[in-house]
Design an enzyme around this catalytic site. Structure first.
Site, short mmCIF file in Angstrom:
data_model
loop_
_atom_site.label_atom_id
_atom_site.label_comp_id
_atom_site.label_asym_id
_atom_site.label_seq_id
_atom_site.Cartn_x
_atom_site.Cartn_y
_atom_site.Cartn_z
N SER A 125 0.80 -1.22 0.00
CA SER A 125 0.00 0.00 0.00
C SER A 125 0.84 1.28 0.00
CB SER A 125 -0.94 0.01 1.21
OG SER A 125 -1.82 -1.09 1.17
N HIS A 175 0.48 4.79 4.39
CA HIS A 175 -0.28 5.41 3.31
C HIS A 175 0.11 6.87 3.13
CE1 HIS A 175 -3.90 2.43 2.92
NE2 HIS A 175 -2.73 1.82 3.00
#
Length: 201
Positions: A125, A175
């Site tokens: 991610s 993230h």
């Protein structure tokens, strides 16, 4: 822009870096399903902060290729498959890989620094958000020649960031840091001259 119409062989030929990355993630996932091998793979590969503090620094890299289930893998690889190609063509193979790899690596480093020693994470991610960040840099550089690009990118990034805070079991640090690193790298790599050269091809 993100409408993928290529067949598999053409896709692999046009986007070799993305194809290799997706292939590696799929192979690691399949290996993880094998009894015995899978347990050892995850035990030695996830980004477990305590183990990293003991010198197992490879986990900062190997965790990028491990996923917590098929849906986790599918979401990340779908993002790479759909949103990566334009960046690979624009930046070139090495620059694109550097955005992906450095974003994912620094996202894991930041997780190690920020989160407690008992924190463990895995997944690509951070690298995928690095791609999103690079698109934000592209929006900035093309704001005069491709103003419509922001209509595609800004909502995509906004929704992704919102989902980061809404969903459970999400590495928020990875993230956000991946997004920031991708943006910074993109600001240096997607220069107006390179963008004009790409559009003229």
């Amino acid at each position: 822009m993100f409408n993928r119409t290529e067949n598999l062989s053409l896709y692999i030929k046009k986007y070799p870096v993305i194809s290799v990355l997706i292939g590696m993630n799929l192979i690691v996932y399949l290996l993880g399903l094998i009894p015995g091998i899978g347990n050892n793979l995850y035990a030695l590969g996830i980004a477990y902060n305590y183990s990293i503090s003991q010198g197992e620094y490879w986990r900062l890299i190997t965790a990028m290729f491990l996923h917590g289930g098929f849906l986790h893998l599918l979401f990340n690889m779908f993002g790479l498959y759909v949103f990566g190609p334009e960046l690979e063509q624009l930046a070139g193979k090495l620059r694109f890989f550097s955005i992906y790899f450095i974003s994912g690596l620094l996202a894991n480093v930041a997780t190690y620094v920020v989160e407690p020693l008992n924190y463990a994470s895995l997944g690509a991610s951070g690298a995928i958000f690095g791609i999103f960040g690079a698109y934000l840099a592209l929006v900035y550089h093309t704001r005069k020649i491709l103003p419509q690009l922001k209509q595609l990118i800004i909502p995509l990034v906004a929704i992704s960031v919102i989902m980061t805070f809404v969903q459970s079991n999400i590495n928020i640090t990875a993230h956000l840091v991946g997004l920031a690193v991708g943006f910074i790298l993109g600001m240096f790599q997607f220069t107006p001259k390179r963008i004009r050269r790409f559009r003229e091809k």
